[in-house]
Write a protein that holds these residues in place. Structure first.
Motif, PDB file in Angstrom:
ATOM      1  N   TYR A 120      49.906  85.394  29.764  1.00  0.00           N
ATOM      2  CA  TYR A 120      51.289  85.587  29.340  1.00  0.00           C
ATOM      3  C   TYR A 120      51.365  86.079  27.905  1.00  0.00           C
ATOM      4  O   TYR A 120      52.248  86.873  27.559  1.00  0.00           O
ATOM      5  CB  TYR A 120      52.072  84.275  29.502  1.00  0.00           C
ATOM      6  CG  TYR A 120      52.385  83.956  30.950  1.00  0.00           C
ATOM      7  CD1 TYR A 120      53.221  84.792  31.695  1.00  0.00           C
ATOM      8  CD2 TYR A 120      51.832  82.852  31.586  1.00  0.00           C
ATOM      9  CE1 TYR A 120      53.509  84.519  33.027  1.00  0.00           C
ATOM     10  CE2 TYR A 120      52.113  82.570  32.908  1.00  0.00           C
ATOM     11  CZ  TYR A 120      52.957  83.411  33.631  1.00  0.00           C
ATOM     12  OH  TYR A 120      53.220  83.148  34.942  1.00  0.00           O
ATOM     13  N   HIS A 124      53.169  89.574  26.888  1.00  0.00           N
ATOM     14  CA  HIS A 124      54.200  89.638  25.846  1.00  0.00           C
ATOM     15  C   HIS A 124      53.837  90.673  24.790  1.00  0.00           C
ATOM     16  O   HIS A 124      54.688  91.477  24.363  1.00  0.00           O
ATOM     17  CB  HIS A 124      54.369  88.264  25.195  1.00  0.00           C
ATOM     18  CG  HIS A 124      54.961  87.246  26.116  1.00  0.00           C
ATOM     19  ND1 HIS A 124      54.822  85.886  25.907  1.00  0.00           N
ATOM     20  CD2 HIS A 124      55.688  87.383  27.255  1.00  0.00           C
ATOM     21  CE1 HIS A 124      55.456  85.236  26.872  1.00  0.00           C
ATOM     22  NE2 HIS A 124      55.986  86.115  27.689  1.00  0.00           N
ATOM     23  N   HIS A 172      58.162  81.882  24.837  1.00  0.00           N
ATOM     24  CA  HIS A 172      58.437  82.663  26.048  1.00  0.00           C
ATOM     25  C   HIS A 172      59.934  82.971  26.146  1.00  0.00           C
ATOM     26  O   HIS A 172      60.334  84.104  26.443  1.00  0.00           O
ATOM     27  CB  HIS A 172      57.982  81.881  27.285  1.00  0.00           C
ATOM     28  CG  HIS A 172      58.418  82.484  28.584  1.00  0.00           C
ATOM     29  ND1 HIS A 172      57.701  83.460  29.229  1.00  0.00           N
ATOM     30  CD2 HIS A 172      59.523  82.253  29.357  1.00  0.00           C
ATOM     31  CE1 HIS A 172      58.333  83.810  30.338  1.00  0.00           C
ATOM     32  NE2 HIS A 172      59.436  83.091  30.443  1.00  0.00           N
ATOM     33  N   THR A 173      60.767  81.967  25.889  1.00  0.00           N
ATOM     34  CA  THR A 173      62.226  82.146  25.929  1.00  0.00           C
ATOM     35  C   THR A 173      62.684  83.140  24.870  1.00  0.00           C
ATOM     36  O   THR A 173      63.505  84.020  25.139  1.00  0.00           O
ATOM     37  CB  THR A 173      62.928  80.792  25.722  1.00  0.00           C
ATOM     38  OG1 THR A 173      62.580  79.910  26.800  1.00  0.00           O
ATOM     39  CG2 THR A 173      64.439  80.963  25.673  1.00  0.00           C
ATOM     40  N   TRP A 176      61.313  86.882  25.746  1.00  0.00           N
ATOM     41  CA  TRP A 176      61.961  87.509  26.894  1.00  0.00           C
ATOM     42  C   TRP A 176      63.458  87.719  26.660  1.00  0.00           C
ATOM     43  O   TRP A 176      64.046  88.673  27.174  1.00  0.00           O
ATOM     44  CB  TRP A 176      61.725  86.689  28.155  1.00  0.00           C
ATOM     45  CG  TRP A 176      60.407  87.036  28.782  1.00  0.00           C
ATOM     46  CD1 TRP A 176      59.265  86.299  28.755  1.00  0.00           C
ATOM     47  CD2 TRP A 176      60.100  88.233  29.500  1.00  0.00           C
ATOM     48  NE1 TRP A 176      58.250  86.955  29.406  1.00  0.00           N
ATOM     49  CE2 TRP A 176      58.738  88.150  29.883  1.00  0.00           C
ATOM     50  CE3 TRP A 176      60.823  89.363  29.856  1.00  0.00           C
ATOM     51  CZ2 TRP A 176      58.094  89.151  30.606  1.00  0.00           C
ATOM     52  CZ3 TRP A 176      60.191  90.372  30.573  1.00  0.00           C
ATOM     53  CH2 TRP A 176      58.850  90.255  30.941  1.00  0.00           C
ATOM     54  N   ILE A 179      63.600  90.861  24.695  1.00  0.00           N
ATOM     55  CA  ILE A 179      63.301  91.997  25.575  1.00  0.00           C
ATOM     56  C   ILE A 179      64.531  92.356  26.414  1.00  0.00           C
ATOM     57  O   ILE A 179      64.896  93.534  26.552  1.00  0.00           O
ATOM     58  CB  ILE A 179      62.097  91.677  26.481  1.00  0.00           C
ATOM     59  CG1 ILE A 179      60.806  91.591  25.653  1.00  0.00           C
ATOM     60  CG2 ILE A 179      61.950  92.730  27.583  1.00  0.00           C
ATOM     61  CD1 ILE A 179      59.612  91.083  26.425  1.00  0.00           C
ATOM     62  N   LEU A 180      65.183  91.334  26.985  1.00  0.00           N
ATOM     63  CA  LEU A 180      66.393  91.586  27.769  1.00  0.00           C
ATOM     64  C   LEU A 180      67.471  92.247  26.929  1.00  0.00           C
ATOM     65  O   LEU A 180      68.144  93.185  27.380  1.00  0.00           O
ATOM     66  CB  LEU A 180      66.931  90.269  28.344  1.00  0.00           C
ATOM     67  CG  LEU A 180      66.308  89.749  29.636  1.00  0.00           C
ATOM     68  CD1 LEU A 180      66.968  88.444  30.042  1.00  0.00           C
ATOM     69  CD2 LEU A 180      66.451  90.767  30.751  1.00  0.00           C
ATOM     70  N   ILE A 269      64.140  84.538  34.097  1.00  0.00           N
ATOM     71  CA  ILE A 269      63.458  85.373  33.120  1.00  0.00           C
ATOM     72  C   ILE A 269      63.092  84.594  31.865  1.00  0.00           C
ATOM     73  O   ILE A 269      61.965  84.692  31.350  1.00  0.00           O
ATOM     74  CB  ILE A 269      64.335  86.589  32.732  1.00  0.00           C
ATOM     75  CG1 ILE A 269      64.598  87.468  33.960  1.00  0.00           C
ATOM     76  CG2 ILE A 269      63.668  87.403  31.632  1.00  0.00           C
ATOM     77  CD1 ILE A 269      63.390  88.122  34.541  1.00  0.00           C
ATOM     78  N   MET A 270      64.037  83.799  31.365  1.00  0.00           N
ATOM     79  CA  MET A 270      63.868  83.164  30.059  1.00  0.00           C
ATOM     80  C   MET A 270      63.369  81.731  30.131  1.00  0.00           C
ATOM     81  O   MET A 270      62.901  81.184  29.124  1.00  0.00           O
ATOM     82  CB  MET A 270      65.189  83.209  29.283  1.00  0.00           C
ATOM     83  CG  MET A 270      65.704  84.626  29.033  1.00  0.00           C
ATOM     84  SD  MET A 270      67.254  84.667  28.100  1.00  0.00           S
ATOM     85  CE  MET A 270      66.750  83.892  26.560  1.00  0.00           C
TER      86      MET A 270
END
Length: 547
Positions: A120, A124, A172-173, A176, A179-180, A269-270
């Motif tokens: 991951y 990322h 991670h949250t 992403w 990114i969104l 996703i998040m």
């Protein structure tokens, strides 16, 4: 007839009535299950009819009708058909098996080879590297467009510095979510097709809200609405119409389904919790007081971090009911819609950066259901929506009168003090707009505003933060800004993060969950700060991607 016989007869009658009620309820439920498919059949029949007419009777080109005509109808039908397919086929029967048979084994194999933690991390880094490379390539001839990238980095660093539990941050949250946000911005601001889609949506929203003017003109007269364009009678009256429509969508369940599906998308996703994800999705359409009502039974179980996310989402976005007012001030409808959509993931990013989750959430996808409508009928929902809008309208008008009057009062005092030391010329008068403009000039610069217009946009940001977004948009209408500065300014001030909203947030959530009032008052200003940063972050994305 004896008393015993009477009791027996009454008992039998009661049993019969209960059986009839159960049978009627069961029959009603069966009928309700068929209603969506009957509606789909009618829509499909009309689409087939329209298709036949378009092919046989017209000479139009499909791509020329995508925003108005058969092409637009086709797009709507595709969305409706996909929605039905997802709700009744894909989600209940296909999504689970596909995930178990394909996705989960794939993830397990990759994890065995590389280790999940490193996989991951590499993913990322690759995605962020691609985005960075695209920005450098895209801005090669205009390096000043990379200034907002530095501004975004500053916002992330500041948020990390003020975080209460830095070691608990789930990167991670954060990654992403960013990114969104970038993907939404790229789709709506740089991709020609995406721009056309959102421009079309913006036009349709403007047209839709414009129908309210006819109702307003019927009540107040054509001169006040169509000729004199008086704000209270033209723009504000649109709130009645929109509240009317939203309540109907809420009663029939469309609003809940849209919000729930987008919320589940954010969660997938998040990796955020169900309640905060659904609330962030709801804030795209609803205001800071209405969105939490969709999850009213579960608010009592929210953790401190989830409550902070709920408040941040409310401060970071605006309600659909006030879009008409902003549009009347000259704001672009497509930009307002884009800002609201981008604020959903961004609100979760900066909320979780400033206040990471340190508890175990009690609400999960399998034990959360959106609140059903409490209205007795569609007509009841519609009429109550229009009636409830009165409080919103009166609140907006009262706040506008009070805050604008306060601004003029402060300007009078500042002008008097400035005049005593020689600042008497019209362009030298001390005003609150002038002062906050200079204070927020550096902020405007890192958002990507050209330097000659930084003070003007700084005034808008200052007014929004110190007064409210209505005062900022009213000033926005008077300013002569370049198209790029208009885009950035719209994103920067499109949010409810203002002093008045702090009081509204405290009173609303404290009424819904009085047991958590101590958490609400403790974290509300941190959420206000997070909501302000979200508006700046979306403005940075807009500054980078606006040509």
């Amino acid at each position: 007839m004896t008393d015993g016989d009477k009791n027996t007869t009454l008992s039998s009658t009661s049993d019969i009535l209960v059986d009839l009620q159960v049978e009627t309820s069961s029959r009603s439920q069966k009928i309700q299950k068929f209603v969506p498919f009957v509606v789909l059949a009618v829509i499909t029949a009309h689409f087939a009819w329209a298709t036949q007419y378009f092919i046989v009777e017209t000479d139009d080109v499909l791509r020329h009708t995508c925003c108005d005509g058969y092409g637009f109808l086709m797009i709507l039908y595709i969305f409706i058909a996909f929605g039905y397919s997802y709700a009744y086929l894909i989600k209940p029967y296909m999504l689970g098996p596909v995930s178990r048979c394909l996705w989960e084994p794939f993830v397990e194999k990759i994890a065995k080879i590389f280790g999940a933690r490193y996989v991951y991390a590499v993913i990322h880094l690759i995605i962020l590297g691609v985005i960075l490379a695209f920005l450098i390539y895209d801005c090669w001839d205009e390096p000043e467009r990379l200034i907002p990238l530095a501004g975004l980095a500053i916002l992330l660093i500041v948020s990390f510095a003020f975080s209460v539990h830095r070691k608990q941050i789930k990167w991670h949250t954060i990654i992403w979510g960013m990114i969104l946000q970038f993907v939404f911005g790229l789709f709506t601001l740089r991709w020609e097709t995406g721009r056309r889609i959102f421009a079309c949506v913006g036009d349709k929203v403007t047209t839709f809200l414009g129908y309210a003017k006819e109702g307003s003109a019927f009540v107040y007269g054509d001169k006040l609405v169509h000729e004199y364009h008086i704000f209270a009678f033209e723009a504000i009256s649109t709130i009645y119409f929109l509240a009317f429509i939203i309540n109907i969508l809420y009663h029939v369940g469309i609003m809940q389904r849209v919000v729930a599906n987008f919320g589940m998308f954010l969660r997938a996703i998040m990796g955020t919790s169900v309640c905060e994800s659904v609330n962030s999705a709801a804030n795209i359409f609803l205001g800071q007081t209405e969105a939490p009502l969709l999850l009213k039974p579960y608010l009592i179980n929210l953790t401190g971090s989830e409550i902070h996310s709920v408040m941040t989402g409310g401060f970071a976005s605006v309600s659909g009911t006030v879009l008409a007012a902003y549009i009347s001030y000259g704001a672009n409808a497509a930009h307002l819609i884009t800002a609201s959509v981008m604020a959903a993931p961004a609100g979760l990013v900066f909320s979780k950066l400033l206040f990471p989750e340190i508890e175990e959430p009690e609400t999960f996808e399998d034990n959360v259901a959106l609140v059903e409508s409490e209205f007795s009928s569609v007509l009841d929902a519609a009429s109550q929506g229009a009636s409830q809008a009165t409080q919103i309208v009166l609140g907006i008008l009262a706040n506008l009168i009070a805050f604008v009057a306060t601004v003029y009062f402060i300007n009078g005092v500042l002008g008097w003090f400035g005049g005593l030391v020689g600042f008497t010329a019209e362009d030298e008068l001390w005003t609150i707009e002038l002062i906050v403009g200079y204070i927020f000039t550096p902020v405007s610069f890192v958002l990507g505003v050209p330097w000659p217009e930084c003070t003007k946009v700084g005034q808008l940001i200052g007014l929004k933060m110190m007064v409210n977004e209505f005062a900022a948009f009213s000033k926005f209408k008077e300013m002569d800004l370049t198209p790029k500065s208009q885009v950035i300014a719209t994103f920067a001030i499109c949010g409810f993060a203002n002093p008045g909203s702090v009081g509204i947030m405290i009173s609303t959530l404290s009424a819904l969950i009085p047991q958590k009032s101590h958490l609400i008052t403790r974290h509300v200003f941190r959420a206000y700060f997070a909501g302000t940063i979200v508006c700046f972050a979306t403005a940075c994305i807009a500054g980078m991607l606006s040509a």
